[in-house]
Design a protein around this motif. Structure first.
Motif, short mmCIF file in Angstrom:
data_model
loop_
_atom_site.label_atom_id
_atom_site.label_comp_id
_atom_site.label_asym_id
_atom_site.label_seq_id
_atom_site.Cartn_x
_atom_site.Cartn_y
_atom_site.Cartn_z
N HIS A 50 45.54 37.26 33.02
CA HIS A 50 44.56 36.93 34.06
C HIS A 50 45.20 36.83 35.43
O HIS A 50 44.57 36.35 36.38
CB HIS A 50 43.85 35.62 33.70
CG HIS A 50 42.89 35.76 32.56
ND1 HIS A 50 41.53 35.85 32.73
CD2 HIS A 50 43.10 35.87 31.22
CE1 HIS A 50 40.94 36.00 31.56
NE2 HIS A 50 41.88 36.00 30.62
N ILE A 99 42.36 29.63 29.13
CA ILE A 99 41.99 30.10 30.46
C ILE A 99 40.93 29.19 31.08
O ILE A 99 41.01 28.83 32.26
CB ILE A 99 41.46 31.55 30.40
CG1 ILE A 99 42.52 32.48 29.80
CG2 ILE A 99 41.05 32.03 31.78
CD1 ILE A 99 43.84 32.47 30.51
N ALA A 100 39.95 28.79 30.28
CA ALA A 100 38.88 27.92 30.79
C ALA A 100 39.44 26.55 31.19
O ALA A 100 39.00 25.96 32.18
CB ALA A 100 37.79 27.76 29.73
N ILE A 115 37.46 35.13 35.04
CA ILE A 115 38.38 34.19 35.70
C ILE A 115 39.61 34.92 36.21
O ILE A 115 40.30 35.59 35.45
CB ILE A 115 38.77 33.06 34.74
CG1 ILE A 115 37.54 32.23 34.37
CG2 ILE A 115 39.84 32.17 35.36
CD1 ILE A 115 37.80 31.15 33.34
N ASP A 116 39.87 34.78 37.49
CA ASP A 116 41.02 35.42 38.12
C ASP A 116 42.04 34.35 38.50
O ASP A 116 41.74 33.44 39.27
CB ASP A 116 40.56 36.17 39.38
CG ASP A 116 41.67 37.00 40.01
OD1 ASP A 116 42.84 36.85 39.60
OD2 ASP A 116 41.37 37.78 40.93
N LEU A 117 43.24 34.43 37.94
CA LEU A 117 44.28 33.43 38.19
C LEU A 117 45.40 33.97 39.07
O LEU A 117 46.49 33.41 39.09
CB LEU A 117 44.85 32.92 36.86
CG LEU A 117 43.86 32.20 35.94
CD1 LEU A 117 44.55 31.79 34.65
CD2 LEU A 117 43.25 30.98 36.63
N ALA A 133 39.50 23.74 39.48
CA ALA A 133 38.22 23.58 40.17
C ALA A 133 37.93 22.13 40.53
O ALA A 133 36.99 21.84 41.27
CB ALA A 133 37.09 24.13 39.29
N SER A 139 35.69 37.96 30.45
CA SER A 139 36.19 36.85 31.27
C SER A 139 36.28 37.31 32.72
O SER A 139 36.83 38.35 33.02
CB SER A 139 37.57 36.41 30.78
OG SER A 139 38.09 35.42 31.63
N HIS A 193 41.31 26.93 34.51
CA HIS A 193 40.32 27.13 35.57
C HIS A 193 39.59 25.83 35.88
O HIS A 193 39.32 25.52 37.05
CB HIS A 193 39.33 28.21 35.14
CG HIS A 193 38.32 28.55 36.19
ND1 HIS A 193 37.02 28.10 36.15
CD2 HIS A 193 38.42 29.29 37.33
CE1 HIS A 193 36.37 28.55 37.21
NE2 HIS A 193 37.18 29.27 37.93
#
Length: 218
Positions: free
Chosen positions: A119, A209-210, A92-94, A217, A90, A213
């Motif tokens: 994340h 997570i997706a 993805i950076d949160l 976005a 993954s 994200h």
């Protein structure tokens, strides 16, 4: 190294996630589904630890598999769908993303908190809709994640109040519904209530997570 402080912070955060899951599993009383997801989160956490240590050794830079020199690797046994999820890297950076989780189930609430914290997200939690209102008074999160079936006031009632005309910019918070019911009628009702996404329990880490994200976005 400019990135060193952040790497050390992430190492401590990831280590805390692993220790928390160890405590939950040692305490016992968790279901097989919760155990399976806990194992997935633990696998992701260990892989992240390995990656962070490699970056720390490399001077804070992300290392590609083709980089010269020795590398550290970890092989973790996993089977089935959980294995496919945990081995998928993954990116993805949160970091810096504020998330409020509302769920009366302590284990489910903690599991989602750790998935997101892994994340880098800044996560607050509430045990009920009433508790969530108090948390919302302290600041506006970037994403709201709420269970639907809760005592006193359910997730629909919570979002109706969040979306009320007199709530200002809080009414614009992107929201994810979490429920144990995966019927199309439930999904339709969640969207009609103002949720932009619905996830069915037990929650899959990569899907959570997706979803977060994806909302950010938009």
């Amino acid at each position: 190294v400019p990135d060193r402080a952040r790497i050390v912070h992430d190492l401590r955060s990831t280590g805390g996630i692993i220790l928390t899951w160890c405590h939950l599993m040692r305490r016992g009383g968790i279901s097989q589904a919760q155990l399976a997801h806990g194992t997935t989160v633990m696998e992701q956490a260990v892989r992240r630890l390995v990656s962070l240590v490699e970056r720390l050794v490399a001077g804070g830079k992300r290392r590609s598999p083709a980089a010269s020199g020795s590398t550290t690797s970890a092989s973790l046994p996993a089977t089935g769908a959980a294995a496919e999820e945990s081995t998928a890297p993954s990116t993805i950076d949160l970091h810096g993303v504020r998330i409020l989780i509302v769920d009366d189930d302590a284990d489910a609430r903690e599991a989602m908190r750790m998935m997101l914290a892994l994340h880098g997200a800044d996560v607050s939690t509430a045990v009920s809709a009433i508790d969530a209102f108090d948390v919302l008074q302290q600041g506006r999160p970037d994403v709201l994640i709420s269970d639907i079936v809760m005592p006193d006031a359910d997730g629909y009632a919570l979002l109706r109040r969040v979306r009320a005309p007199d709530t200002g910019d809080r009414g614009l918070i992107p929201a994810i519904a979490v429920t144990g019911r995966g019927r199309e009628a439930d999904r339709t009702r969640a969207f009609a209530a103002g949720y932009q996404c619905q996830l069915t329990k037990p929650i899959v880490p990569d899907e959570l997570i997706a979803a977060v994200h994806g909302l950010l976005a938009r």
